[in-house]
Design an enzyme around this catalytic site. Structure first.
Site, short mmCIF file in Angstrom:
data_model
loop_
_atom_site.label_atom_id
_atom_site.label_comp_id
_atom_site.label_asym_id
_atom_site.label_seq_id
_atom_site.Cartn_x
_atom_site.Cartn_y
_atom_site.Cartn_z
N ASP A 1 0.85 -1.19 0.00
CA ASP A 1 0.00 0.00 0.00
C ASP A 1 0.89 1.25 0.00
OD1 ASP A 1 -2.38 1.46 0.23
OD2 ASP A 1 -2.36 1.38 2.43
N TYR B 1 -9.32 0.01 4.11
CA TYR B 1 -9.56 0.34 5.52
C TYR B 1 -8.28 0.13 6.33
CZ TYR B 1 -14.60 0.21 4.64
OH TYR B 1 -15.86 0.46 4.17
N ALA B 2 -7.87 1.15 7.07
CA ALA B 2 -6.70 1.01 7.94
C ALA B 2 -7.02 1.49 9.36
CB ALA B 2 -5.52 1.79 7.37
#
Ligand code: 13P
Length: 284
Positions: free
Chosen positions: A82, A230-231
């Site tokens: 990412d 989503y983090a």
């Protein structure tokens, strides 16, 4: 099964009008939580790590974790870099065995973003590893960097040229989301997303989904988003689980006890988001 790339996963999502959830994992319990959620819901899944996470333990460490999880599972699992911050890091991830790479040149000029993205796409092509790129600026706190207000929304015509020139296989777009939590309710420029979709055929990616209302995420999927990241909310879920155990029983010294609580919180969150993205039941 062995790790898979994100190529077929995202193409299937695009054709099926749903999105695959992409979840940032930072430790073994988070990996376990995401895989359990995917197995229980029969969902394809992407796990991903940012440069600061990679710095914490190393690409090989996360690869080993996610590979072990994938090999025990019956659902397709991809491991994605990412916000790859440089050509060098992207190449390290490729060599280590990541099955999907993001090169984020969005902080560069349009021309330099094209140049660095194309170089990563060309290097990944012989191994058939897909490359996500970003155009426009998703603001907020992204990894260790402060992306600021994220003023630069993706311009549809630039997006068309960008994908054509780089060969990127998916594109992260800036339509009003930001990394981290929001002060108010985020307003997504869904019209802009539809305009981009009209001229860009590769799967589109929504970053900064923590705190975005589920209905807004579903609307963005209807308009062409195929991967939702989503983090922050996973971090919160994990920490809430750990705190819950330690607050109730401060003498707990077994990491497995509070780790399990963290895992269960993350799993519940991931299952909720998989259902919202429409990827539940789509493992093939
Ligand atoms: P959030 O931290 O807002 O969920 O953003 C995640 C993300 O986009 C990772 O690339």
């Amino acid at each position: 099964m062995p790790l898979v790339t994100t190529k077929k996963m995202l193409k299937d999502a695009q054709e099926g009008h749903y999105a695959v959830g992409a979840f940032n994992v930072e430790n073994m319990e988070m990996v376990m939580a995401v895989i359990e959620a995917a197995e229980e819901l029969q969902s394809p899944v992407i796990m991903q790590t940012t440069p600061s996470t990679v710095k914490y333990a190393g690409l090989d460490y996360y690869l080993a974790n996610v590979k072990a999880a994938a090999e025990r599972a019956k659902v397709p699992v991809a491991l994605h870099l990412d916000h790859g911050s440089s050509y060098g890091l992207a190449m390290q991830a490729l060599r280590t065995g990541y099955t999907s790479i993001m090169i984020d040149g969005s902080h560069e000029s349009f021309e330099n973003n094209i140049a660095v993205t194309k170089s990563v796409v060309d290097a990944c092509a012989p191994s058939s590893i897909p490359v996500e790129a970003e155009l426009g600026r998703v603001g907020g706190k992204e990894d260790d960097l402060d992306g600021g207000e994220g003023n630069g929304y993706t311009d549809p015509e630039q997006a068309r040229v960008f994908v054509e020139c780089t060969g990127a296989t998916s594109l992260a777009v800036a339509i009003g989301t930001a990394h981290g939590l929001y002060k108010g309710e985020p307003k997504l420029d869904q019209e802009r997303l539809s305009e981009i979709r009209k001229v860009v055929s590769v799967p589109l990616v929504l970053h900064g989904a923590s705190g975005v209302p589920d209905e807004a995420v579903r609307e963005s999927i209807r308009r062409g988003i195929c991967k939702v990241n989503y983090a922050t909310e996973l971090r919160i879920a994990y920490s809430d689980g750990v705190k819950d155990v330690l607050n109730r029983n401060p003498d707990t010294i077994d990491p497995k006890k509070y780790g399990t609580a963290g895992k269960e919180h993350v799993k519940a969150f991931v299952m909720e988001k998989m259902k919202n993205c429409g990827c539940a039941g789509k493992a093939v």
